[in-house]
Motif scaffolding. Structure first.
Motif, short mmCIF file in Angstrom:
data_model
loop_
_atom_site.label_atom_id
_atom_site.label_comp_id
_atom_site.label_asym_id
_atom_site.label_seq_id
_atom_site.Cartn_x
_atom_site.Cartn_y
_atom_site.Cartn_z
N TYR A 80 -1.24 -14.36 -1.01
CA TYR A 80 -1.94 -12.95 -1.96
C TYR A 80 -1.12 -11.94 -0.91
O TYR A 80 -1.57 -12.41 -0.06
N PHE A 81 -1.47 -10.94 -1.79
CA PHE A 81 -1.91 -9.58 -0.93
C PHE A 81 -3.03 -9.48 -0.79
O PHE A 81 -3.71 -9.28 -0.68
N THR A 82 -3.15 -9.36 0.70
CA THR A 82 -4.82 -9.16 0.99
C THR A 82 -4.89 -7.80 1.12
O THR A 82 -5.12 -6.45 0.50
N ASN A 126 -4.29 -3.68 1.97
CA ASN A 126 -3.10 -3.52 1.95
C ASN A 126 -3.53 -1.96 1.52
O ASN A 126 -4.33 -2.14 0.03
N ILE A 173 3.63 -4.74 5.01
CA ILE A 173 2.79 -5.34 4.01
C ILE A 173 2.28 -6.89 4.23
O ILE A 173 3.07 -7.57 4.53
N GLU A 174 1.13 -6.48 3.99
CA GLU A 174 -0.18 -8.12 4.55
C GLU A 174 0.32 -9.11 3.92
O GLU A 174 -0.60 -8.93 2.31
N ILE A 175 1.02 -10.14 3.41
CA ILE A 175 0.51 -11.69 2.62
C ILE A 175 -0.23 -12.52 3.66
O ILE A 175 0.49 -13.32 4.36
N THR A 205 3.70 -10.91 7.14
CA THR A 205 3.95 -9.19 7.08
C THR A 205 5.86 -8.86 6.78
O THR A 205 6.88 -9.50 7.17
N GLY A 233 -8.37 -10.61 -2.50
CA GLY A 233 -6.42 -9.67 -2.94
C GLY A 233 -6.15 -10.31 -3.88
O GLY A 233 -6.62 -10.61 -5.11
N PHE A 236 0.68 -6.12 -6.64
CA PHE A 236 0.54 -5.00 -5.84
C PHE A 236 1.50 -4.03 -5.88
O PHE A 236 2.48 -4.57 -6.32
#
Length: 269
Positions: free
Chosen positions: A43-45, A48, A63-65, A103, A136, A140
């Protein structure tokens, strides 16, 4: 008798046609997604930001995942939807064994300054489980804008309308030649104004603008800043190092809550 038989056959034929018609009207529905037993749950945190404003010389953002199952090294596919055609997105995010957060670097080119561009990202569905709560989302939406807004001072902002005081940055854009208080009342809603940086004369950039205050009864509240020439309703006070604004809080087409002072005291430059 033959008459009745003809009627019977006719009725049976009509029923047959109706049944055929009904069966043709039945829509084939796609089966609901059923997650596998060993999904990583990517998931996208929530960390972000959905909107990133960067300097014109910056051409990428990170972008953090994250994932819940971290035992093995893995790659997870990413689908992107870029209607403007300005973004370059990796096809997957990589995780080392035991790594929880990966990332990705998203680059962009040929952006018009002060224009917002949107990118939609979707993670490989086979590695997600929509029935498990995460901090998250599996999809996104990112908006990016290049601008030259930069902090020129820090200070204390007092709002008589909200009866509150908070730390606030003052920014200036060389390209636009104007100042602003970014996200002053609510995130993403800025207060822009004209000033030469030293004289008493200040004026709002727009006569009326949304504040971000969504009233439960009246909806979005707008600000109208009084700045009549020769009248000290909005001004810069050099002795106190303060920017003072006379702000009316208005419901368009209905009325006003009245005018209240908004005061920014510069503490450092």
């Amino acid at each position: 008798m033959k008459k009745y038989l003809k009627l019977l056959y006719g009725a049976m034929g009509l029923v047959g046609l109706l049944l055929t018609s009904c069966s043709e009207d039945i829509v084939d529905r796609e089966a609901s997604y059923v997650p596998g037993d060993n999904v990583m749950q990517v998931y996208f945190t929530a960390a972000n930001p959905g909107f990133m404003e960067v300097e014109p010389v910056v051409n990428s953002v990170s972008i953090e995942i994250a994932r819940q199952e971290t035992a093995a090294a893995a790659q997870v596919g990413i689908m992107s939807y870029d209607t403007a055609g300005v973004f370059t997105v990796p096809e997957f995010v990589s995780f080392e064994a035991g790594e929880e957060i990966g990332t990705i670097e998203i680059s962009f080119a040929d952006l018009e300054v002060f224009e917002s561009y949107m990118l939609r990202l979707v993670l490989d569905e086979s590695e997600t489980n929509p029935y498990v709560e995460v901090d998250g989302t599996q999809e996104f939406v990112l908006r990016v804008m290049q601008s030259d807004w930069a902090d020129v001072a820090q200070g204390s902002y007092y709002s008589d309308f909200f009866e509150d005081t908070w730390d606030q940055a003052l920014q200036y854009s060389v390209l636009l030649d104007r100042y602003r208080f970014p996200s002053v009342w609510f995130d993403g809603f800025h207060f822009e104004f004209l000033w030469d940086g030293e004289s008493a004369d200040v004026a709002p950039f727009r006569a009326s603008f949304p504040t971000g205050y969504d009233h439960p009864t009246y909806g979005m509240i707008y600000a109208e800043v009084a700045s009549e020439p020769g009248v000290e309703d909005s001004y810069y006070d050099a002795a106190e190092n303060q920017l003072v604004f006379d702000v009316g809080w208005v419901v368009p087409g209905l009325g006003s809550f009245g005018n209240f002072p908004e005061i920014f005291t510069i503490t450092s430059e």
